[in-house]
Write a protein that holds these residues in place. Structure first.
Motif, mmCIF file in Angstrom:
data_model
loop_
_atom_site.group_PDB
_atom_site.id
_atom_site.type_symbol
_atom_site.label_atom_id
_atom_site.label_comp_id
_atom_site.label_asym_id
_atom_site.label_seq_id
_atom_site.Cartn_x
_atom_site.Cartn_y
_atom_site.Cartn_z
ATOM 1 N N ILE A 78 0.853 -1.191 0.000
ATOM 2 C CA ILE A 78 0.000 0.000 0.000
ATOM 3 C C ILE A 78 0.887 1.239 0.000
ATOM 4 O O ILE A 78 1.926 1.276 0.637
ATOM 5 N N CYS A 79 0.478 2.227 -0.747
ATOM 6 C CA CYS A 79 1.304 3.414 -0.939
ATOM 7 C C CYS A 79 1.238 4.338 0.273
ATOM 8 O O CYS A 79 0.150 4.717 0.734
ATOM 9 N N GLU A 115 6.717 8.519 -4.733
ATOM 10 C CA GLU A 115 6.604 7.169 -4.174
ATOM 11 C C GLU A 115 6.188 6.173 -5.251
ATOM 12 O O GLU A 115 6.775 5.087 -5.377
ATOM 13 N N LEU A 116 5.188 6.533 -6.043
ATOM 14 C CA LEU A 116 4.727 5.644 -7.108
ATOM 15 C C LEU A 116 5.830 5.399 -8.132
ATOM 16 O O LEU A 116 5.977 4.280 -8.651
ATOM 17 N N ALA A 117 6.614 6.449 -8.416
ATOM 18 C CA ALA A 117 7.717 6.294 -9.370
ATOM 19 C C ALA A 117 8.756 5.293 -8.857
ATOM 20 O O ALA A 117 9.349 4.550 -9.653
ATOM 21 N N PHE A 118 8.978 5.240 -7.566
ATOM 22 C CA PHE A 118 9.910 4.262 -7.001
ATOM 23 C C PHE A 118 9.390 2.836 -7.188
ATOM 24 O O PHE A 118 10.157 1.912 -7.474
ATOM 25 N N LEU A 135 2.379 7.011 -15.979
ATOM 26 C CA LEU A 135 2.027 7.393 -14.607
ATOM 27 C C LEU A 135 2.139 8.891 -14.361
ATOM 28 O O LEU A 135 1.443 9.441 -13.509
ATOM 29 N N SER A 136 3.001 9.562 -15.120
ATOM 30 C CA SER A 136 3.236 10.983 -14.869
ATOM 31 C C SER A 136 1.994 11.841 -15.119
ATOM 32 O O SER A 136 1.886 12.955 -14.599
ATOM 33 N N THR A 137 1.034 11.317 -15.879
ATOM 34 C CA THR A 137 -0.184 12.084 -16.152
ATOM 35 C C THR A 137 -0.992 12.325 -14.876
ATOM 36 O O THR A 137 -1.816 13.241 -14.817
ATOM 37 N N LEU A 138 -0.751 11.517 -13.843
ATOM 38 C CA LEU A 138 -1.465 11.672 -12.573
ATOM 39 C C LEU A 138 -1.042 12.923 -11.815
ATOM 40 O O LEU A 138 -1.744 13.369 -10.909
ATOM 41 N N GLY A 159 10.201 -2.301 -10.586
ATOM 42 C CA GLY A 159 9.838 -3.332 -11.549
ATOM 43 C C GLY A 159 8.364 -3.660 -11.617
ATOM 44 O O GLY A 159 7.964 -4.563 -12.357
ATOM 45 N N LEU A 160 7.527 -2.940 -10.874
ATOM 46 C CA LEU A 160 6.088 -3.183 -10.937
ATOM 47 C C LEU A 160 5.519 -2.585 -12.227
ATOM 48 O O LEU A 160 6.013 -1.574 -12.728
#
Length: 477
Positions: A355-356, A374-377, A428-431, A382-383
């Motif tokens: 969970i983030c 955090e999501l970028a990490f 993901l960067s669009t978020l 590798g997710l």
């Protein structure tokens, strides 16, 4: 005697003047965040409508529902279909953009209302605050009454530690009986969860587990070094925090891949206990080491001024001084961060539930903005994009029963959405810059969200924050 009476009257008048001044400071600070009031945002008042021509990313399944209509009534999703007809309701065009569930940060420290707007601006529509104080109960009440625009708000009580003194911001427990009484007290006050912290001994920990079960309260666990790490895999503990604590405790300050396997196995075998890595806050140690200008960076303008002056500066000084004593510290911290990425990859491969969480609100970890880091990490670990997004949506929503109405776009769920130009499953960067954010059905456009950022930037509420923290010290600890 007359002179003493005059002195007393003067002293009393000064005390009253001081109290009045402090009350005015808090009142002014509250007024300065009036831009978050629902009544001050006319375009956000409507929470019933239909969105048409929108691509839906539901997140409970790995797919995109193309060119759909979504019907929201009073902030709750009623229908998702190709064609929906409802009389006398607003319909607005999604322009073939992408509708995703609002993001959830499961480990934050909130210091003022300004931060609530920063989270919304970044598409974070729910937060789990893990350092509870009286002000958080007031925030929660305002939000639950739908009086202010803010993320769905959940909070632990104050951090529970063992008998040894760790800091004035923790409740030091000296007996099992004291632990049970305080858990009952926090339940009555309205805190959602219990936060266990460093230093809890086994007898006190057992009392916490027993009483939280009796009081029907979930535990958020910062691992205690007084018990084995495996002790935290208990049905009452819904999440274990911090990747660095895996290194510090079961791995005994080594980057030991063999010992890591046992930890991963425990998470894999206890899927009701989720893992909240908070990679960003640890990586920010590295950032403070390599960037001696970080405190004057533009991003730090969004940090609460008291925290910036006290905690951010203290952490920066600590690591800059460490660098002077240890020329290898930069490499050491970077290696451990990279090992944290390995932990994420291995845990994900073993079907552990991630969970983030960011630990935003301490050091140089910014409210709202840090979630994207955090999501970028997780992506770097590798997710896939879908697996990354799950950590901040559906996975997070399954952690606690009271959050089960969040995290996906399904009939019956709360209408917390973000609308983006591009597909986050591809980029993901669009978020980071959503066109629209929907909070409990209320629609916020980019202009409003940018205003939230501007209001929070370089705010001057240091004294007001200090007073709220003093309230916590006087009445809660």
């Amino acid at each position: 005697m007359k002179i003493l009476k005059k002195i007393f009257k003067v002293f009393l008048a000064l005390i009253l003047l001081l109290v009045l001044s402090l009350l005015i400071i808090v009142a002014v600070d509250n007024n300065n965040t009036s831009y978050l009031k629902v009544n001050n945002n006319p375009t956000a008042k409507n929470n019933s409508y239909i969105i048409k021509n929108v691509n839906v990313i539901p997140m409970h399944i790995d797919t995109v529902l193309t060119n759909k209509m979504v019907y929201v009534k009073e902030g709750v999703i009623q229908q998702i279909a190709d064609h929906i007809k409802v009389e006398n309701i607003e319909i607005f065009d999604g322009q073939q953009k992408y509708l995703s569930p609002g993001l959830i940060d499961m480990h934050v420290h909130i210091w003022d209302k300004y931060e609530l707007g920063l989270y919304l601006s970044n598409g974070v529509t729910s937060v789990r605050n893990v350092w509870g104080m009286p002000m958080h109960l007031r925030f929660k009440e305002l939000i639950n009454k739908d009086e202010i625009l803010a993320p769905n708000f959940y909070t632990t009580g104050p951090k529970l530690t063992g008998p040894e003194f760790i800091g004035d911001d923790n409740l030091n427990l000296i007996s099992p009986e004291q632990a049970k009484e305080n858990i009952k007290r926090y339940k009555e006050k309205g805190y959602d969860f219990i936060k266990t912290y460093y230093g809890l001994s086994e007898d006190i920990f057992d009392a916490v587990l027993e009483q939280t079960q009796a009081s029907d309260m979930d535990i958020v666990a910062h691992p205690s070094q007084k018990v084995p790490y495996s002790y935290h895999f208990n049905p009452q503990i819904k999440s274990i925090e911090h990747a660095e604590d895996i290194v510090q405790q079961p791995l005994e300050y080594t980057l030991d891949t063999v010992k890591l396997k046992a930890v991963i196995s425990n998470f894999s075998n206890h899927k009701n206990t989720h893992f909240c890595p908070t990679l960003t806050v640890y990586n920010n140690i590295y950032q403070m080491i390599i960037d001696d200008q970080i405190l004057s960076s533009e991003g730090l303008a969004y940090m609460n001024p008291l925290l910036k002056e006290v905690d951010s500066k203290a952490q920066f000084d600590r690591w800059q001084n460490t660098k002077l004593r240890d020329e290898n510290i930069e490499t050491t911290i970077k290696k451990q961060h990279d090992f944290h990425l390995k932990i994420i990859k291995e845990l994900n491969n073993a079907d552990g539930v991630i969970i983030c969480g960011t630990d935003a609100g301490i050091g140089v970890t910014l409210p709202g903005f840090s979630l994207h880091k955090e999501l970028a990490f997780y992506k770097e670990a590798g997710l896939s994009n879908y697996e990354v997004l799950k950590t901040a949506t559906i996975n997070a929503s399954k952690t606690h029963k009271i959050m089960n109405n969040l995290g996906s776009i399904e009939v019956g769920k709360t209408a917390n959405f973000i609308l983006t130009k591009d597909n986050p499953l591809s980029d993901l960067s669009t978020l980071q810059k959503p066109s629209l954010v929907f909070i409990r059905g209320r629609k916020l456009d980019r202009q409003q969200l940018n205003n939230f950022n501007q209001k929070a930037k370089n705010r001057s509420n240091l004294i007001a924050t200090g007073l709220r923290y003093a309230e916590n010290m006087l009445f809660e600890m």
